[in-house]
Design a protein around this motif. Structure first.
Motif, PDB file in Angstrom:
ATOM      1  N   SER A  41      -6.570  -3.718  -9.990  1.00 24.22           N
ATOM      2  CA  SER A  41      -6.854  -3.441  -8.863  1.00 24.22           C
ATOM      3  C   SER A  41      -7.836  -4.525  -8.031  1.00 24.22           C
ATOM      4  O   SER A  41      -8.828  -4.702  -8.698  1.00 24.22           O
ATOM      5  CB  SER A  41      -7.387  -2.182  -8.605  1.00 24.22           C
ATOM      6  N   PRO A  42      -7.375  -5.294  -6.955  1.00 20.03           N
ATOM      7  CA  PRO A  42      -8.115  -6.277  -6.717  1.00 20.03           C
ATOM      8  C   PRO A  42      -9.649  -5.488  -5.600  1.00 20.03           C
ATOM      9  O   PRO A  42     -10.311  -6.214  -5.411  1.00 20.03           O
ATOM     10  CB  PRO A  42      -7.401  -7.146  -5.424  1.00 20.03           C
ATOM     11  N   HIS A  43      -9.502  -4.355  -5.575  1.00 23.96           N
ATOM     12  CA  HIS A  43     -10.382  -3.579  -4.595  1.00 23.96           C
ATOM     13  C   HIS A  43     -11.606  -2.971  -5.481  1.00 23.96           C
ATOM     14  O   HIS A  43     -12.365  -2.470  -5.063  1.00 23.96           O
ATOM     15  CB  HIS A  43      -9.870  -2.706  -3.598  1.00 23.96           C
ATOM     16  N   LYS A  44     -11.342  -2.812  -6.899  1.00 23.75           N
ATOM     17  CA  LYS A  44     -12.110  -2.049  -7.672  1.00 23.75           C
ATOM     18  C   LYS A  44     -12.725  -2.622  -8.850  1.00 23.75           C
ATOM     19  O   LYS A  44     -12.238  -2.311  -9.995  1.00 23.75           O
ATOM     20  CB  LYS A  44     -11.478  -0.592  -7.972  1.00 23.75           C
ATOM     21  N   SER A 106      -7.632   6.504   4.224  1.00 20.51           N
ATOM     22  CA  SER A 106      -8.131   5.878   5.388  1.00 20.51           C
ATOM     23  C   SER A 106      -9.453   5.049   5.016  1.00 20.51           C
ATOM     24  O   SER A 106      -9.941   4.072   5.732  1.00 20.51           O
ATOM     25  CB  SER A 106      -8.783   7.068   6.146  1.00 20.51           C
ATOM     26  N   ASP A 107      -9.742   5.262   3.777  1.00 21.77           N
ATOM     27  CA  ASP A 107     -10.898   4.592   3.357  1.00 21.77           C
ATOM     28  C   ASP A 107     -10.522   2.897   3.289  1.00 21.77           C
ATOM     29  O   ASP A 107     -11.201   2.081   3.066  1.00 21.77           O
ATOM     30  CB  ASP A 107     -11.529   5.021   1.852  1.00 21.77           C
ATOM     31  N   LEU A 108      -9.016   2.857   2.827  1.00 22.86           N
ATOM     32  CA  LEU A 108      -8.400   1.414   2.676  1.00 22.86           C
ATOM     33  C   LEU A 108      -8.160   0.918   4.058  1.00 22.86           C
ATOM     34  O   LEU A 108      -7.747  -0.349   4.464  1.00 22.86           O
ATOM     35  CB  LEU A 108      -7.433   1.597   1.698  1.00 22.86           C
ATOM     36  N   PHE A 109      -7.666   1.698   4.947  1.00 25.84           N
ATOM     37  CA  PHE A 109      -7.011   1.480   6.333  1.00 25.84           C
ATOM     38  C   PHE A 109      -8.159   0.350   7.121  1.00 25.84           C
ATOM     39  O   PHE A 109      -7.511  -0.601   7.641  1.00 25.84           O
ATOM     40  CB  PHE A 109      -6.871   2.851   7.068  1.00 25.84           C
ATOM     41  N   ASP A 110      -9.501   0.636   7.113  1.00 23.72           N
ATOM     42  CA  ASP A 110     -10.341  -0.280   7.669  1.00 23.72           C
ATOM     43  C   ASP A 110     -10.225  -1.686   7.302  1.00 23.72           C
ATOM     44  O   ASP A 110     -10.511  -2.647   8.194  1.00 23.72           O
ATOM     45  CB  ASP A 110     -11.763   0.263   7.683  1.00 23.72           C
ATOM     46  N   SER A 111      -9.679  -1.755   6.022  1.00 21.03           N
ATOM     47  CA  SER A 111      -9.931  -3.423   5.282  1.00 21.03           C
ATOM     48  C   SER A 111      -8.436  -3.769   5.044  1.00 21.03           C
ATOM     49  O   SER A 111      -8.398  -4.840   4.450  1.00 21.03           O
ATOM     50  CB  SER A 111     -10.682  -3.077   4.132  1.00 21.03           C
ATOM     51  N   PHE A 112      -7.742  -3.060   5.679  1.00 22.13           N
ATOM     52  CA  PHE A 112      -6.095  -3.477   5.464  1.00 22.13           C
ATOM     53  C   PHE A 112      -5.830  -4.745   6.013  1.00 22.13           C
ATOM     54  O   PHE A 112      -5.288  -5.547   5.088  1.00 22.13           O
ATOM     55  CB  PHE A 112      -5.078  -2.650   6.228  1.00 22.13           C
TER      56      PHE A 112
END
Length: 378
Positions: A41-44, A106-112
């Motif tokens: 995962s690029p986010h974790k 929603s935690d990923l939506f802000d940074s989409f």
């Protein structure tokens, strides 16, 4: 046919993942939902991660009894970093005439908008956002921003979940604790059988503590793990330090483990265990990482110029969910805004309490407070 893609690390898959899938089927009328474990995962970054084949198997176990759900290994087979735009292209080619949706929290939506090729994702799928725990997380301003930027339809999944996270599951499993109620039973048994995430070398800490103190230790580890990524700390370091922070709490100074320990002078009794704990962590549990040892060594008093790991453990010990002193909820809310602001408030609270009760104030705590007050800017 309406098809939803649901990607994620699933490290491990937990009960809320199942509930999101069930809500998508019921509320959005999906004919098929494809669950896609990521390869990398690029986010974790910096989290303890089970092998891809184990995460894949856990997903297969978790969703086995839900009709219309299939688990895909496409990202695991592809290898490398898993980017959503590549996966969405893949499934658009497989299902060119079907309606494709892509479920995110929603935690990923802000940074989409910061994702790799977000426009490419939206060419292939309709973004579907689940509010998870906090319905207010999907505020009108963020939705408006998305619509203006991308000029694409957005679907909101009307499901408000419970506070369950893979991080909590990993922290519990790391210390050999039961994960019942957080993951499907088949996944719980799989984790236990394979001893996934378990830090076996830390399980011996429990024999040094009362059951009550061990449960405190587990809660500190959970909170430290949950904030480790935001703090820029490796998850395994956060859990390891938390597990050991009170390891010498009940050891007398004449015990076998502390035979060669030289107690520092002028240390109040309630503070001494941080120093003896660092000694036991090093000489009994074999910890050689000076950053971890220092975070144990100063977890009660704090000190000047603390590292992020030191701040994290100090605050996790102070604010774990079993604490119920007056003002604790305000301090927990501050932690969501960052370590330094919360540390300043926590040290101030601690000093005021010690002075009001006539307890000895250890100089390191005074210096820690003065340092963060001088160097923290809101």
């Amino acid at each position: 046919m309406k098809i939803a893609l649901f990607g994620g690390a699933f490290n491990p898959v937990h009960s809320e993942h199942l509930n999101i899938v069930l809500a998508a089927k019921e509320n959005l009328g999906m004919d098929k939902i494809i669950v896609i474990p990521t390869n990398i995962s690029p986010h974790k970054k910096g989290v303890m991660t089970a092998r891809g084949k184990d995460r894949l198997e856990m997903c297969r176990l978790a969703f086995a009894d839900i009709e219309g759900v299939e688990v895909s290994d496409c990202e695991l087979k592809r290898g490398g970093v898993s980017y959503s735009y590549v996966t969405c292209r893949h499934f658009k080619k497989l299902y060119p005439n079907d309606e494709l949706y892509f479920i995110i929290g929603s935690d990923l939506f802000d940074s989409f908008h910061l994702w790799r090729e977000p426009e490419e994702v939206l060419k292939c799928v309709t973004l579907t956002v689940c509010a998870r725990v906090d319905a207010g997380a999907l505020n009108a301003a963020e939705i408006k921003k998305f619509l203006l930027r991308f000029n694409k339809e957005l679907v909101i999944l009307a499901y408000i979940g419970k506070a369950v996270s893979s991080t909590r599951v990993r922290a519990l499993a790391a210390l050999g604790e039961d994960t019942a109620g957080l993951v499907p039973e088949s996944v719980r048994l799989f984790i236990r059988k394979r001893r996934l995430y378990e830090l076996n070398e830390l399980l011996g800490v429990k024999k040094y503590l009362t059951e009550e103190r061990w449960q405190h230790t587990v809660r500190v580890a959970v909170l430290a793990a949950e904030y480790s990524r935001a703090a820029g700390v490796y998850e395994i370091d956060a859990i390891t330090t938390a597990a050991l922070h009170d390891c010498a709490k009940y050891l007398p100074l004449n015990s076998e483990e502390l035979k060669k320990f030289v107690p520092p002078q002028g240390v109040p009794k309630p503070v001494m265990h941080q120093y003896s704990g660092a000694f036991v962590a090093e000489h009994t549990f074999g910890i050689k990482d000076e950053g971890i040892l220092n975070a144990i060594r100063y977890h009660t008093s704090g000190r000047e110029n603390m590292s992020n790991l030191e701040k994290l453990i100090f605050l996790a010990d102070f604010l774990e969910e079993g604490r119920d002193f007056e003002g604790v909820d305000k301090l927990r809310a501050k932690l969501k805004g960052g370590l330094d602001g919360c540390l300043l408030a926590a040290l101030e609270h601690q000093l005021n309490y010690l002075k009001s009760t006539g307890a000895t104030v250890y100089p390191l705590t005074e210096r820690a407070y003065k340092y963060i007050k001088e160097h923290y800017y809101d």
